[in-house]
Design a protein around this motif. Structure first.
Motif, mmCIF file in Angstrom:
data_model
loop_
_atom_site.group_PDB
_atom_site.id
_atom_site.type_symbol
_atom_site.label_atom_id
_atom_site.label_comp_id
_atom_site.label_asym_id
_atom_site.label_seq_id
_atom_site.Cartn_x
_atom_site.Cartn_y
_atom_site.Cartn_z
ATOM 1 N N SER A 37 27.166 14.202 14.545
ATOM 2 C CA SER A 37 26.357 13.968 13.357
ATOM 3 C C SER A 37 27.007 14.756 12.212
ATOM 4 O O SER A 37 28.219 14.903 12.194
ATOM 5 N N ARG A 73 18.549 13.871 7.835
ATOM 6 C CA ARG A 73 19.878 14.136 8.387
ATOM 7 C C ARG A 73 19.721 14.967 9.650
ATOM 8 O O ARG A 73 18.660 15.517 9.918
ATOM 9 N N ASP A 74 20.784 15.071 10.396
ATOM 10 C CA ASP A 74 20.790 15.857 11.615
ATOM 11 C C ASP A 74 22.118 16.602 11.627
ATOM 12 O O ASP A 74 23.173 15.987 11.664
ATOM 13 N N ASP A 75 22.058 17.913 11.563
ATOM 14 C CA ASP A 75 23.265 18.738 11.442
ATOM 15 C C ASP A 75 23.628 19.366 12.777
ATOM 16 O O ASP A 75 22.773 19.916 13.463
ATOM 17 N N VAL A 76 24.910 19.297 13.126
ATOM 18 C CA VAL A 76 25.399 19.887 14.366
ATOM 19 C C VAL A 76 26.337 21.043 14.023
ATOM 20 O O VAL A 76 27.222 20.918 13.184
ATOM 21 N N HIS A 98 26.020 11.635 21.807
ATOM 22 C CA HIS A 98 25.814 12.127 20.444
ATOM 23 C C HIS A 98 25.788 13.648 20.442
ATOM 24 O O HIS A 98 25.126 14.276 21.271
ATOM 25 N N ALA A 100 24.465 16.318 18.135
ATOM 26 C CA ALA A 100 23.563 16.499 16.995
ATOM 27 C C ALA A 100 22.889 17.849 17.117
ATOM 28 O O ALA A 100 23.075 18.564 18.106
ATOM 29 N N GLU A 104 16.242 16.313 13.831
ATOM 30 C CA GLU A 104 16.533 15.869 12.468
ATOM 31 C C GLU A 104 15.571 16.543 11.492
ATOM 32 O O GLU A 104 14.480 16.967 11.880
ATOM 33 N N GLN A 142 20.017 9.512 8.735
ATOM 34 C CA GLN A 142 20.611 9.242 10.036
ATOM 35 C C GLN A 142 19.826 9.984 11.112
ATOM 36 O O GLN A 142 19.429 11.127 10.921
ATOM 37 N N ARG A 143 19.635 9.301 12.221
ATOM 38 C CA ARG A 143 18.975 9.893 13.382
ATOM 39 C C ARG A 143 19.846 9.614 14.600
ATOM 40 O O ARG A 143 20.458 8.566 14.694
ATOM 41 N N PHE A 144 19.872 10.559 15.542
ATOM 42 C CA PHE A 144 20.748 10.436 16.700
ATOM 43 C C PHE A 144 19.960 10.710 17.979
ATOM 44 O O PHE A 144 19.129 11.603 18.010
ATOM 45 N N ARG A 146 20.009 12.290 21.389
ATOM 46 C CA ARG A 146 20.751 13.287 22.160
ATOM 47 C C ARG A 146 20.476 13.195 23.650
ATOM 48 O O ARG A 146 21.064 13.933 24.444
#
Length: 189
Positions: A37, A73-76, A98, A100, A104, A142-144, A146
């Motif tokens: 992400s 957003r989703d921050d990694v 993913h 991430a 999110e 954006q969504r992921f 996991r």
């Protein structure tokens, strides 16, 4: 690669994954894909949202969030991404995973957590401000999922606040790109 279609980047990556899948069947090899992400952490260039928010807060200025702040957003954290990639390779797994963060958030929540991280590391106490006169970046929201990463690879990312605090420490120590690993995991020594 994003002109004229802003989605061409993602489409090209998806096409590459499909070609890899076809080639793996033909050549009889296994493969895994790790889809990150929004990556952040020590070493990140200063033009992205998180470094801008952190630098503003460290300077005692309110970080500016464009639009209404509701974009998701989703921050990694970069070390979490590296760990997931390593696990995928070491476990010789197959498929797509993913990378991430723990969940999110809206961009306004991210900006607030940046302010919290700066404050937690002894910096100024500020709050973000909204600027509705400028639209948010097109790719946000954006969504992921996991789930496969967590289940198959034992993935569990650090909290965003913990990663942001390490990023703040790196910036406060001079933001030397050669010194990123020291701030990636745990408290810097």
């Amino acid at each position: 690669p994003q002109t004229p279609d802003p989605h061409s980047y993602g489409s090209a990556k998806f096409l590459a994954e499909r070609l890899l899948a076809i080639a793996s069947v033909r050549a009889r090899f296994r493969y895994a894909v790790v889809r990150p992400s929004c990556i952040y952490g020590p070493g990140q260039h200063g033009h992205n949202a998180i470094p801008r928010f952190l630098r503003a807060a460290l300077a005692g200025e309110a970080p500016t969030v464009f639009g209404d702040g509701a974009s998701v957003r989703d921050d990694v954290f970069a070390p979490d991404l590296a760990t997931l990639m390593l696990e995928a390779a070491l476990r010789r797994t197959e498929g797509a995973y993913h990378a991430a963060g723990e969940r999110e958030r809206t961009i306004l929540e991210v900006a607030r957590l940046c302010c919290d991280a700066v404050r937690a590391e002894g910096g100024p106490s500020v709050e973000p401000r909204l600027d509705p006169s400028r639209p948010p970046t097109w790719w946000i929201d954006q969504r992921f999922d996991r789930g496969p990463s967590d289940k198959s690879l034992g993935y569990w990312p650090v909290t965003l606040l913990a990663g942001l605090r390490r990023h703040v420490c790196w910036i406060a120590a001079g933001a030397d790109p050669r010194d990123t690993a020291r701030f990636g995991r745990g408290a810097p020594s």
